[in-house]
Design a protein around this motif. Structure first.
Motif, PDB file in Angstrom:
ATOM      1  N   TYR A 172      28.151   6.216  36.562  1.00 19.86           N
ATOM      2  CA  TYR A 172      27.380   5.179  37.248  1.00 19.86           C
ATOM      3  C   TYR A 172      26.047   4.951  36.546  1.00 19.86           C
ATOM      4  CZ  TYR A 172      25.147   2.851  41.301  1.00 19.86           C
ATOM      5  OH  TYR A 172      24.508   1.974  42.140  1.00 19.86           O
ATOM      6  N   ALA A 173      25.378   6.040  36.190  1.00 19.68           N
ATOM      7  CA  ALA A 173      24.093   5.942  35.507  1.00 19.68           C
ATOM      8  C   ALA A 173      24.251   5.292  34.133  1.00 19.68           C
ATOM      9  CB  ALA A 173      23.463   7.322  35.362  1.00 19.68           C
ATOM     10  N   LEU A 174      25.345   5.597  33.454  1.00 23.48           N
ATOM     11  CA  LEU A 174      25.605   5.005  32.138  1.00 23.48           C
ATOM     12  C   LEU A 174      25.753   3.489  32.248  1.00 23.48           C
ATOM     13  CD1 LEU A 174      26.224   5.426  29.113  1.00 23.48           C
ATOM     14  CD2 LEU A 174      28.627   5.718  29.757  1.00 23.48           C
ATOM     15  N   ILE A 175      26.439   3.034  33.275  1.00 20.58           N
ATOM     16  CA  ILE A 175      26.616   1.588  33.482  1.00 20.58           C
ATOM     17  C   ILE A 175      25.266   0.914  33.720  1.00 20.58           C
ATOM     18  CG2 ILE A 175      27.582  -0.145  35.038  1.00 20.58           C
ATOM     19  CD1 ILE A 175      29.945   1.789  35.483  1.00 20.58           C
ATOM     20  N   VAL A 176      24.431   1.532  34.571  1.00 25.07           N
ATOM     21  CA  VAL A 176      23.117   0.944  34.863  1.00 25.07           C
ATOM     22  C   VAL A 176      22.250   0.919  33.612  1.00 25.07           C
ATOM     23  CG1 VAL A 176      21.010   1.191  36.229  1.00 25.07           C
ATOM     24  CG2 VAL A 176      23.239   1.664  37.274  1.00 25.07           C
ATOM     25  N   GLY A 177      22.249   2.012  32.835  1.00 29.11           N
ATOM     26  CA  GLY A 177      21.484   2.033  31.595  1.00 29.11           C
ATOM     27  C   GLY A 177      21.964   0.973  30.616  1.00 29.11           C
ATOM     28  N   GLY A 178      23.278   0.785  30.549  1.00 29.81           N
ATOM     29  CA  GLY A 178      23.834  -0.249  29.671  1.00 29.81           C
ATOM     30  C   GLY A 178      23.422  -1.640  30.093  1.00 29.81           C
ATOM     31  N   ILE A 179      23.367  -1.892  31.413  1.00 35.67           N
ATOM     32  CA  ILE A 179      22.941  -3.208  31.912  1.00 35.67           C
ATOM     33  C   ILE A 179      21.493  -3.483  31.515  1.00 35.67           C
ATOM     34  CG2 ILE A 179      22.387  -4.489  34.016  1.00 35.67           C
ATOM     35  CD1 ILE A 179      24.867  -3.239  35.295  1.00 35.67           C
ATOM     36  N   LEU A 180      20.634  -2.449  31.612  1.00 39.48           N
ATOM     37  CA  LEU A 180      19.228  -2.636  31.241  1.00 39.48           C
ATOM     38  C   LEU A 180      19.079  -2.964  29.757  1.00 39.48           C
ATOM     39  CD1 LEU A 180      16.421  -2.321  32.749  1.00 39.48           C
ATOM     40  CD2 LEU A 180      18.465  -1.794  34.057  1.00 39.48           C
ATOM     41  N   ILE A 181      19.912  -2.378  28.932  1.00 44.44           N
ATOM     42  CA  ILE A 181      19.863  -2.696  27.508  1.00 44.44           C
ATOM     43  C   ILE A 181      20.423  -4.094  27.264  1.00 44.44           C
ATOM     44  CG2 ILE A 181      20.854  -2.078  25.253  1.00 44.44           C
ATOM     45  CD1 ILE A 181      20.603   0.853  26.083  1.00 44.44           C
ATOM     46  N   PHE A 182      21.456  -4.451  28.006  1.00 44.50           N
ATOM     47  CA  PHE A 182      22.120  -5.745  27.842  1.00 44.50           C
ATOM     48  C   PHE A 182      21.199  -6.900  28.229  1.00 44.50           C
ATOM     49  CE2 PHE A 182      25.117  -9.050  29.429  1.00 44.50           C
ATOM     50  CZ  PHE A 182      25.772  -9.288  28.230  1.00 44.50           C
ATOM     51  N   VAL A 183      20.419  -6.726  29.307  1.00 43.28           N
ATOM     52  CA  VAL A 183      19.449  -7.746  29.736  1.00 43.28           C
ATOM     53  C   VAL A 183      18.088  -7.070  29.809  1.00 43.28           C
ATOM     54  CG1 VAL A 183      18.886  -9.511  31.438  1.00 43.28           C
ATOM     55  CG2 VAL A 183      21.264  -8.849  31.100  1.00 43.28           C
ATOM     56  N   PRO A 184      17.381  -6.956  28.680  1.00 41.74           N
ATOM     57  CA  PRO A 184      16.179  -6.125  28.621  1.00 41.74           C
ATOM     58  C   PRO A 184      14.907  -6.766  29.147  1.00 41.74           C
ATOM     59  CG  PRO A 184      16.612  -7.065  26.469  1.00 41.74           C
ATOM     60  CD  PRO A 184      17.738  -7.514  27.363  1.00 41.74           C
ATOM     61  N   GLY A 185      14.944  -8.056  29.450  1.00 41.99           N
ATOM     62  CA  GLY A 185      13.721  -8.740  29.856  1.00 41.99           C
ATOM     63  C   GLY A 185      13.062  -9.423  28.677  1.00 41.99           C
ATOM     64  N   MET A 186      12.100 -10.293  28.979  1.00 42.94           N
ATOM     65  CA  MET A 186      11.455 -11.108  27.959  1.00 42.94           C
ATOM     66  C   MET A 186      10.912 -10.247  26.821  1.00 42.94           C
ATOM     67  SD  MET A 186       8.463 -14.021  28.352  1.00 42.94           S
ATOM     68  CE  MET A 186       7.788 -13.187  29.751  1.00 42.94           C
ATOM     69  N   ILE A 187      11.348 -10.541  25.593  1.00 44.42           N
ATOM     70  CA  ILE A 187      10.906  -9.802  24.425  1.00 44.42           C
ATOM     71  C   ILE A 187       9.422 -10.072  24.170  1.00 44.42           C
ATOM     72  CG2 ILE A 187      11.306  -9.391  21.962  1.00 44.42           C
ATOM     73  CD1 ILE A 187      13.539  -8.461  23.828  1.00 44.42           C
ATOM     74  N   PHE A 188       8.739  -9.050  23.675  1.00 47.05           N
ATOM     75  CA  PHE A 188       7.306  -9.005  23.389  1.00 47.05           C
ATOM     76  C   PHE A 188       6.481  -8.700  24.629  1.00 47.05           C
ATOM     77  CE2 PHE A 188       8.713 -12.131  20.045  1.00 47.05           C
ATOM     78  CZ  PHE A 188       8.660 -11.224  18.997  1.00 47.05           C
ATOM     79  N   ARG A 189       7.131  -8.547  25.790  1.00 51.25           N
ATOM     80  CA  ARG A 189       6.433  -8.098  27.002  1.00 51.25           C
ATOM     81  C   ARG A 189       7.157  -6.885  27.601  1.00 51.25           C
ATOM     82  NH1 ARG A 189       2.928 -11.528  29.887  1.00 51.25           N
ATOM     83  NH2 ARG A 189       3.745 -10.631  31.797  1.00 51.25           N
ATOM     84  N   ASN A 190       7.866  -6.161  26.804  1.00 49.37           N
ATOM     85  CA  ASN A 190       8.713  -5.086  27.316  1.00 49.37           C
ATOM     86  C   ASN A 190       7.945  -3.834  27.720  1.00 49.37           C
ATOM     87  OD1 ASN A 190      10.382  -6.505  24.816  1.00 49.37           O
ATOM     88  ND2 ASN A 190      11.481  -6.408  26.753  1.00 49.37           N
ATOM     89  N   TYR A 191       6.610  -3.875  27.532  1.00 54.91           N
ATOM     90  CA  TYR A 191       5.793  -2.822  28.128  1.00 54.91           C
ATOM     91  C   TYR A 191       6.009  -2.789  29.642  1.00 54.91           C
ATOM     92  CZ  TYR A 191       2.967  -2.739  23.807  1.00 54.91           C
ATOM     93  OH  TYR A 191       2.526  -2.638  22.514  1.00 54.91           O
TER      94      TYR A 191
END
Length: 621
Positions: free
Chosen positions: A139-158
């Protein structure tokens, strides 16, 4: 026996029993063990392959990548943050980029790789949080993969990184169990250090997390029976002292450096002014519907904030700060009724904007009830679940005002969703456990309702975000196969429609200026300066119809007369989605001054390029 009742023939095992036996089998235990052991490596390999497929795709002339790069260059040249350059954020937002450029030289590609590395770390943190709470590595692996798949606006990933790092350290420090007391003490120190780094990156985010820290420290003595009340109070006091010491200790060398470089007071001012600014905005939002004739005065000594940097969302600030603004500079939030009116898939964005509010109410009332129940019964498991739900949801909602009140669009929503997706994953685990184990039908119904809304929110958001490059996804690579090469490591792939615009701007600026000339971009195109390696004298790289001071024309003309920029670029797009946010509308007098005193050499898309008369004829080769 009714035909509706399920029966199992003698000697046969039901599917439910088969699944139950498998989940309790030694084989499943081994699968979980190996999954947990190799999950970080799998996530790392996935991130390298995924981000590697589009790390050179796209170039946003009005993107924050250009802001971070240009400001970092100016810091490297000796300009003082906050004193000479308006940052909008704290110094740690830019210092890592400065260090990166010192190592590799100014490079747009290196900058993108750096932020993709932050996305990868966020995915690993998401995995760790979900695994630590649920004990379910798959389950945790799936959630981590989703975060990588949709990481959020680039250059504001802080933003995503800070949210998840605070979430993890807060859980480990004040909520989750540890076999040794020293482990908790170490995690408390880690949480304090994380809070200090958060302040040094975004001051207002630091204040929000400070409130969350304080709440969890206060509730900590109410915890588990495995330690005495005196011991728990002692740990809470230790947490207060260590957090304060670490915040001071980590800030002190940064302050000394700021003092040495001549912006010490500017550095301290933000810690004084931002609480006032937050209080002011809260007061305006609370009192605005009452239409009180007495309007609060805006906070003093605060620079006009840039739209990607800090919000100016209320009518009072707009009226006092804007020159000719007709409406607020931030994008208007669509009404909730648009969920039923907007064409698919636009309604998914509206749904994703409002559903977190509904889901948070479920969590607040559910976790609040469990917290009271756990306190009354002194039940460790109930208390742990309630505090976990509050900690993960609170860590996500620190970023809620950024998109909901300031700029309700996908890029800013995606920053919030980085942490909120993890919070939903954790709270869904609790809800499913309640639905399966609780006897009360109403609680089961509410749990299933929460799960259904969570699925709707996550599925709708992911479906919509996957197709939008502004959420940091591989959609950036779609139809981009034309190479463009500029200065400072800008070597990217563009679409057929984009390439002539970017190339035209680049050629015009390079033909009519040299490395010592100034190039000014209104209202916001910092990437143009970076890709041409041309300087800007603007203290604040961003201006729009909400943030422009009343005397914007006088200030702009004075600066033009003083610095004599070789090129002025005007992006006449609707920067805030409204016609009044076009530069030619809200700054029409400045626009006309430039047109009268500079020579137009070309229009590329929405960008108009004007050059100083003596630079109108390009030099002979």
């Amino acid at each position: 026996m009714s035909f509706l009742q399920k029966t199992t023939e003698p000697g046969k095992v039901s599917k439910k029993q088969t699944v139950g036996r498998f989940l309790n089998s030694e084989l499943w235990g081994r699968i979980n063990k190996w999954t947990h052991r190799f999950s970080p490596l799998l996530l790392l390999l996935f991130a390298i392959a995924y981000y590697g497929s589009y790390y050179r795709s796209g170039l946003n002339l009005g993107g924050e990548g250009g802001t971070g790069a240009v400001i970092s260059q100016r810091i490297m040249e000796g300009q003082r943050p906050m004193a000479d350059i308006f940052l909008g954020y704290n110094v740690l937002w830019f210092y890592p980029v400065v260090w990166l450029f010192q190592l590799f030289g100014p490079s747009y590609i290196a900058l993108r790789i750096f932020f993709f590395a932050l996305c990868t770390i966020s995915g690993l943190l998401a995995y760790r949080i979900v695994w630590r709470v649920t004990g379910k590595p798959i389950y945790a692996l799936i959630v981590g993969g989703i975060l990588i798949f949709v990481p959020g606006m680039i250059f504001r990933n802080y933003m995503g990184l800070l949210g998840l790092l605070n979430m993890l350290t807060l859980l480990e420090a004040y909520v989750l169990p540890h076999s040794k007391i020293w482990q908790r003490l170490v995690w408390i120190a880690a949480a304090g250090a994380t809070l200090a780094l958060t302040f040094l990156t975004r001051v207002e985010i630091g204040f929000f997390f400070l409130l969350l820290h304080g709440g969890l420290i206060v509730l900590f003595p109410c915890g588990r029976k495995s330690s005495s009340l005196a011991q728990r109070i002692g740990i809470a006091v230790y947490a207060l002292i260590v957090t304060a010491i670490l915040c001071i200790a980590i800030h002190y060398p940064v302050y000394l450096n700021a003092q040495k470089r001549g912006f010490g007071e500017n550095f301290l001012d933000q810690y004084r002014e931002i609480p006032r600014m937050l209080t002011y905005h809260l007061q305006v939002y609370v009192t605005a519907p009452k239409a009180s004739p007495i309007k609060p005065a805006p906070p003093a000594k605060v620079d006009a904030p840039a739209a990607p940097i800090a919000p100016v969302t209320d009518a009072v600030s707009v009226a006092k700060n804007a020159s000719t603004a007709v409406d607020p500079g931030t994008r208007p939030r669509p009404p909730a009724s648009d969920i039923l009116k907007s064409p698919f898939p636009a309604d998914l964005l509206v749904l994703a904007i409002y559903l977190p509010i509904v889901l948070s109410l479920f969590i607040i009332f559910g976790a609040g009830g469990y917290l009271i129940l756990g306190l009354l019964r002194r039940d460790e498991r109930i208390l742990e679940s309630a505090l976990t739900a509050f900690a993960v949801t609170g860590s996500a909602f620190v970023f809620f005002p950024q998109y909901y009140y300031f700029r309700p669009d996908l890029p800013h929503l995606s920053e919030f969703m980085c942490s909120f997706l993890v919070a939903l994953a954790v709270c869904s685990f609790f809800a499913l456990r309640i639905a399966q184990r609780h006897r009360h039908a109403r609680l089961r119904v509410l749990s299933y309702a929460f799960l259904a809304l969570t699925f709707l929110d996550m599925a709708g958001y992911l479906f919509y975000a996957d197709k939008k490059e502004s959420a940091g996804t591989s959609a950036a690579s779609h139809f981009r196969n034309v190479e463009f090469k500029g200065e400072n490591g800008v070597h990217v792939l563009l679409r057929d429609s984009e390439a002539p615009v970017v190339q035209g701007i680049y050629d015009a600026i390079m033909a009519h200026s040299n490395a010592e000339d100034y190039v000014v971009c209104y209202p916001y195109s910092p990437t143009v300066n970076f890709m041409t390696n041309r300087k800007s004298y603007l203290r604040n790289l961003y201006v729009d119809n909400a943030t422009a001071p009343k005397k914007f024309r006088e200030m702009a003309v004075k600066e033009i007369d003083q610095f004599h920029p070789a090129v002025i670029l005007i992006d006449n797009r609707k920067i805030n989605g409204t016609e009044s946010s076009q530069f030619s509308h809200w700054a029409s007098d400045t626009y006309q001054f430039i047109r009268q005193n500079y020579v137009a050499v070309g229009t590329f898309g929405s960008n108009e390029v004007y050059v100083r008369p003596d630079k109108a004829q390009p030099p002979h080769p």
